[in-house]
Motif scaffolding. Sequence first.
Motif, mmCIF file in Angstrom:
data_model
loop_
_atom_site.group_PDB
_atom_site.id
_atom_site.type_symbol
_atom_site.label_atom_id
_atom_site.label_comp_id
_atom_site.label_asym_id
_atom_site.label_seq_id
_atom_site.Cartn_x
_atom_site.Cartn_y
_atom_site.Cartn_z
ATOM 1 N N ILE A 52 0.852 -1.196 0.000
ATOM 2 C CA ILE A 52 0.000 0.000 0.000
ATOM 3 C C ILE A 52 0.887 1.244 0.000
ATOM 4 O O ILE A 52 0.685 2.172 -0.771
ATOM 5 C CB ILE A 52 -0.948 -0.006 1.209
ATOM 6 N N ASP A 57 -1.611 3.760 -3.006
ATOM 7 C CA ASP A 57 -2.966 3.295 -2.710
ATOM 8 C C ASP A 57 -4.003 3.690 -3.752
ATOM 9 O O ASP A 57 -5.137 3.262 -3.686
ATOM 10 C CB ASP A 57 -3.412 3.749 -1.298
ATOM 11 N N VAL A 62 -3.156 -2.014 -6.032
ATOM 12 C CA VAL A 62 -3.544 -1.987 -4.629
ATOM 13 C C VAL A 62 -5.060 -1.937 -4.480
ATOM 14 O O VAL A 62 -5.637 -2.597 -3.619
ATOM 15 C CB VAL A 62 -2.889 -0.786 -3.911
#
Length: 425
Positions: A52, A57, A62
Motif C-alpha cells: 500500500i 494506494d 492496490v
Amino acid sequence: MSELRAPRGTKDLLPPESQIWASIEGMLREIYKIYNYKEIRTPIFEDTALFIRGVGDTTDIVEKEMYTFNDKGGRSITLRPEGTASVVRSYIEHKLYGASQPLKFFYIGPMFRYERPQAGRYRQHHQTGIEVLGGDSPLIDAEVISLGLEILKNFKLTNWRLHLNSVGFPECRPAYTEKLITYLSDKSGLCEDCQKRYRRNPLRTLDCKSATCKEIIKDAPLLTNSLCIECHDHFQKLQEYLKIYGISYELDPFLVRGLDYYTRTAFEIKTKSSGSQNQIFGGGRYNGLAEQLGGPKSPGIGFGLGLERLFLALQEENSLEIPLAPLDVFVVTIGGDEVVAKGWEILYKLREANISADMDLLLRAPKGQMKAAGRNQAKYTVIIGEDELRANKLLLRDMDSGEEYTLDNNEIVKFVEELERGQEQ
RNA sequence: GUGAGUGUGGCGCAAUUGGUUAGCGCACCAGAUUGUGAUUCUGGGGGUCGUGGGUUCAAGUCCCAUCACUCACCCCA
C-alpha cells in the motif's frame, strides 16, 4: 474430470515445457552474472502495508488486484504483486545502504495479482527483474535498460520497441500537474475513468486508451518540457549513453507507469505480437521509494520482465529452442529376478559415473522395456538376459543404428563414456 | 469488475431438422515377432457428452442457472 484443479489463472508447468523454463532461467542467470548482478530472494508474501505504501494506494494493483488475507495471528498479509517494494524493504531492513554502493540485485520468481486471466496475463505469473539501489547516475539507468534489452537479444527476440520517458521529480512534477489540470479543466468528453484520474492522479490521463481522451491529450502540455534542469540533464545523459550502445528508442511523452513510485526515467518494451498483453517488460527510477517506506533517502531503479510474456513472444517468433533431454542409457532386462537384480546393479554403476540412465521400473516384458527406452529417447540400451548373466557379459545396443556390441560387465561405463566423447566431436 | 465465444474418452475432432448400442484419428495396452524399440497388420481397454435444473414420448443436440477455459475491455509483467 476431477473437480480439483489448479486455481483460476494459475498453470501447472509440465515437461517438456518445464525444461524450456529451466533453460530460460539458466540463460537469465548467465546474463546477470556477466553484468555483475547478484540474486536476492525475498518472501513471496509481505505485510500488506508494504505494498500500500510502496506501490501506491490509488493504483489498480492496490485497489483491486491484491491477494490479501489475514493469517492466524491476525496480520494482514499480501502475496507480492510485484518485486520492487520487497527488495527496497529488504535493503532498508538490512541496512544495506551502509555497504558499498550501488547494489545490483536480480530476482526470478512468482508474482500474484487477482485479475481476469487472458492471453499473457495470469493470477500467478513469473517475473525476473533487477533493482539497482544507492545511485542516481544516468549511467545506472542506461545499464538497467541495456541489460533488459540484452536479455531480449540473447533470446533472439527482435520484434519489439523501447518506449522512453522522464516523469520528473516530486519537486518539478507539481508545476506540470498544475498545467495539465488547467489544460484539462475546460475540456469536455473525458472518459469516466479519466474524470476520476483527473482528480486523484492527473498524470494517468496521459496514457488513457480511449480515442476521445487520446484526442484531447494529444495537444496537452508535455511533461518533458516542464522538467527541472537536473531532471532534464539526467534524461539527456541517459539518452547519450543509450546511443553509445546503439540502442534505439522512442520518446513517448505520454508514458506514465501505473505504479506511483516512479521518478525521472520510465520505460516499457512492447512486442509487436498479436495478443493485447504485449508489454514484455517495464520499469523506471524510484528515488523516493526508500524514504516512503521509512528508510533513508536512497535512489533506485529497476525493471520487471514477464516470463510468460517472454515465452509467448518467443513462441510467436518461433525462436524457442526446445532443449532435448535424451537419456544416455536405458537398461533392459530379459529374465527373472536375478537378471533384474543385475540390471539394477548396472543402472547404479552408470549413474555413479554420471551417465544418465534409467530402467523400466514396472518390470514389463522385454518389448515393453524397449518401447520405454524409445519413449525416453535413450541413445543406448544395455540388454541383460540369462545368457549374459551366466557369461558375465552385457549387450549394448545403439538405438539409432541398431548396432549391438557384446561387452564385459565392467567395460560398460568406459565404453559409454568413449561413445559419448566420440559424438561430441 | 464488464463484454463475447467455447466446454464430447489422456489429446485433437465428428455426430444430418432433438430420435433409439455417441463415432474417428493420435496416444495407451496386447498379439503377429515365445531374448529387443520408433514402421506395418490385428485386436483391446477407456466417455453418466463441464455441473445442476427445465422443456419433450425422446436431449450431446433446445431453454435457464452455475463452474471452468479462451479472447477482449480495464490495468499491468
